[in-house]
Design an enzyme around this catalytic site. Sequence first.
Site, PDB file in Angstrom:
ATOM      1  N   SER A 230       0.822  -1.234  -0.042  1.00  0.00           N
ATOM      2  CA  SER A 230      -0.140   0.005  -0.021  1.00  0.00           C
ATOM      3  C   SER A 230       0.949   1.218   0.166  1.00  0.00           C
ATOM      4  O   SER A 230       2.061   1.118   0.479  1.00  0.00           O
ATOM      5  CB  SER A 230      -0.874   0.089   1.310  1.00  0.00           C
ATOM      6  OG  SER A 230       0.027   0.379   2.456  1.00  0.00           O
ATOM      7  N   ASP A 231       0.345   2.392  -0.656  1.00  0.00           N
ATOM      8  CA  ASP A 231       1.123   3.759  -0.296  1.00  0.00           C
ATOM      9  C   ASP A 231       0.988   3.787   1.112  1.00  0.00           C
ATOM     10  O   ASP A 231       0.218   3.285   1.921  1.00  0.00           O
ATOM     11  CB  ASP A 231       0.436   4.735  -1.227  1.00  0.00           C
ATOM     12  CG  ASP A 231       1.507   5.783  -1.264  1.00  0.00           C
ATOM     13  OD1 ASP A 231       2.455   5.894  -0.490  1.00  0.00           O
ATOM     14  OD2 ASP A 231       1.276   6.867  -2.222  1.00  0.00           O
ATOM     15  N   TRP A 232       2.064   4.765   1.507  1.00  0.00           N
ATOM     16  CA  TRP A 232       2.125   4.840   3.302  1.00  0.00           C
ATOM     17  C   TRP A 232       0.605   5.647   3.772  1.00  0.00           C
ATOM     18  O   TRP A 232       0.296   6.702   3.520  1.00  0.00           O
ATOM     19  CB  TRP A 232       3.154   5.883   3.466  1.00  0.00           C
ATOM     20  CG  TRP A 232       4.340   4.967   3.732  1.00  0.00           C
ATOM     21  CD1 TRP A 232       5.431   5.080   4.798  1.00  0.00           C
ATOM     22  CD2 TRP A 232       4.902   4.034   2.963  1.00  0.00           C
ATOM     23  NE1 TRP A 232       6.292   4.011   4.853  1.00  0.00           N
ATOM     24  CE2 TRP A 232       6.171   3.464   3.651  1.00  0.00           C
ATOM     25  CE3 TRP A 232       4.821   3.296   1.947  1.00  0.00           C
ATOM     26  CZ2 TRP A 232       6.699   2.411   3.000  1.00  0.00           C
ATOM     27  CZ3 TRP A 232       5.406   2.114   1.252  1.00  0.00           C
ATOM     28  CH2 TRP A 232       6.473   1.772   2.112  1.00  0.00           C
ATOM     29  N   GLY A 233       0.052   4.351   4.497  1.00  0.00           N
ATOM     30  CA  GLY A 233      -1.315   4.933   5.129  1.00  0.00           C
ATOM     31  C   GLY A 233      -2.514   4.622   4.173  1.00  0.00           C
ATOM     32  O   GLY A 233      -3.431   5.181   4.456  1.00  0.00           O
ATOM     33  N   ALA A 234      -2.289   4.144   3.028  1.00  0.00           N
ATOM     34  CA  ALA A 234      -3.543   3.924   1.917  1.00  0.00           C
ATOM     35  C   ALA A 234      -4.376   2.570   2.369  1.00  0.00           C
ATOM     36  O   ALA A 234      -5.079   2.415   1.639  1.00  0.00           O
ATOM     37  CB  ALA A 234      -2.838   3.971   0.531  1.00  0.00           C
TER      38      ALA A 234
END
Length: 847
Positions: A230-234
């Site tokens: 995931s993108d960071w925090g996605a």
Amino acid sequence: MTSELLTVDAARIDALVAELSLAEKVALMSGDSTWTTPALPERGIPAQKLCDGPNAARGDAMRGVAAASFPVGSAMASSWNPGLVERIGTALAEEAKTKGVSVLLGPTINLQRHPLGGRNFECYSEDPLLTGRIACAFIRGVQSQGVAACAKHFVANEAEVERHSISSVVDERSLRELYLRPFEMAVRDADVWTVMSAYNRINGRFASSHEPLLLDLLKREWGFAGYVVSDWGAALETVDNALAGLDLEMPGPPRTRGERLITAVADGTVPAGMIDDCVRRLLRVTARTVGLCEPDALPVSAPERAEDRPEHRALAREAAAAGMVLLRNEHNVLPLPAQGLSSLAVIGPNAHPGQIQGGGSSQVFAHYQVSPLDGLRARVDDVRYALGASNNKYLPVPGQERCWLPDADRNGLALRLFAGPEPAGEPVVSRSLSARVSPWGFIPLGLPGREDSPFDDSGSFSATLEFDYEPEQSAVYDLGLQSAGLARLYVNDRLLIDNWSSQQPGDAFFGHGSTEVRGSYRCEAAERIRIRIEFQSQSNRFIQGVRYGIAPQTASPEALLAQAEATARAADACVLIVGSNSDWETEGNDRADMDLPGRQNELIERVLAANPRTVVVMNSGGAMTMPWFERAPAVLQAWLPGQEFGNALADVLFGDWNPSGRLAQTFPRSRADSPADPFFHNADGEMHYSEALSMGYRGFAESNRQPLAPFGFGLSYTTFELTDPQIELDPQSRGARIAVTLENTGQRSGRETVQVYLSDRTAAVAQPPLKLAAFAQAELAPGARRRIELTVPAREFAYWHEGRQRFEVPAGDFELSIGTSVAERPHRGLVSQSAQVLDPEAAAEAS
Ligand code: BGC
């Protein structure tokens, strides 16, 4: 192409999947810290360390260890030179290893759909084929060293507005033919080992929960064998993420996985088989990069190192020069004579230190930075410098050398964290920070859940940050403060800036912070002032921190302009370096307009009038308006060229390097001319891609609108001619074979890019007027000629048939045109295709 991941330690991985407990498997599916995955020593599974990114290997962003800074994506792709980009990829992997990193978070292969896209500088091009070719080269280079590349951000992530929630509304054909194409090439042609799911939603569904895209397309149809991170925090949805095939949640510790995912598997909501598949993928990449080991024999993680290697310096210089695009050169103002310039004016806000990179996660502390002023001073004895105008958005963050730890004789900042809402009493944590703690100037103050934070998500906390600032001169200084959370700034115990009692939302901290609030203070040279920043967390914020800036007040804007004019007038020739900086061109924010910030256009007009031998150098990651373009004798687009900026610029301006960069994006005259403009940013919660296939130069061709500079364009100090074109269909592959003779008809060695465009003349289905179908380069001595051979695979003739869910070549006549830009195509020929369905595998091999 079968992924090499499938054969690495396959039996061992199967055995591990059979042995691991559910809790262990789920643990592997989330980060352990901001940049690492967990290790399971008793199973012989080491951690993986991931780091950004696309133009440098940053390492742990909060450690501030220096890295080699290469040109950003828009500059790299303007070289149109996959061989060069592959060498950059190799160098970045070597750099990644000095940081103990096994997964490099790049390339960024979204498309430059609109000139204001905040991350356009990170991306390669508006064209999917060029993006894909450059991306594959980058990935091959990185992965040749046993470091995984990461193709990001999957997919339709072409803007920063409402970046954690926006839904990109895209029709299937545009998605397949434009936005997915570089990812398809990265997987099928370059066997990329990891893919990052984007923050945004696609047609309503979060990228990290998008089963049709992640499972059906990426993993099943394309055969992707690596993992999706995931993108960071996605990663926001425990069950939907897992069901869609999101393999790894980052950063750690987990927010949505852990116990929640274990429960979902235990109660049957998420099939155990899906977990096994994720784990297998994670282990494949581990095996191929760090390697699986014997139980309890984990590799020791070494501290991050800064290794400034001469061969990386040379490559960074070559790459910076190779990306620069000469847009205008009337009466051969350039190259400047190596001898015979008695004086040179070097003017502009970007002359020193110059902008080498964009803002956000791709930003690093470079090993060093050669400014344009430094580079030009090395060539001409009498160089006269003037600032001319400011282009600051925020006040600059002070350098490390100006910040001193209170009551200590070393540089740094004193950080204290307190458990309560007021920064008083005994601190829970006290430590000193390097002033260069993060490359974008933020001081992160205990991101909730971070490994180095003593606080959990719910806890409110406070902090103080204290240092003594050493002013360079006696002057009135401006100080600025922005924060994500509440903050106030004291100078010598007097409250100067209050961003606590009230605050306006701003665009720093990737859109999570406040506006910049300013105050001023009279300083005496070398007399240190004590700065204390107090901070209170707000638990609803994903990022918590402060950013401060400080700078002496300069002469009035009018006086700066007048000084620049006088400096230009008195010199033999003038190099005027204008542009933006990483506060304007950054992840987190799209640009508000296309204009050069501040009074730079006025500066340019006045300097052009003062010295007719003026070269304008554009130091920006993307297209800017240039209302003075036709009045400038020479314009060089230098992009954001990395640590060797000044040397590479001098190489190009003095003719040691013959410019060979070609625009990988259209330069429109104004934002309104961009085909995507009517649909950019005007819908709440949704970003409509309504220009569909008419994106970029395709849309310009459709509307007959003239851009400032067309796609594929760039001048050289020599001239080339294309003769004897040959265009024919290859009955075997159903693609086309093209040959053309390229001759250097000028006086200098040079490199030209031959470009082939394809137009469907029958257009049985709706088609854009043309598209790039092939390109090749050659370097030729004066008078030399070479036969250039290119192939246009059948896939380029095909379109996505939505009803039948496959690529098909429509029957009809196709025109192939050969030239040196989309606007300069002197040779054309027709080929006739019969209708055909593309075998997906063959199409992939051919692309
Ligand atoms: C960016 C990614 C980056 C990640 C880790 C995110 O904000 O969108 O490109 O890799 O942070 O820094």
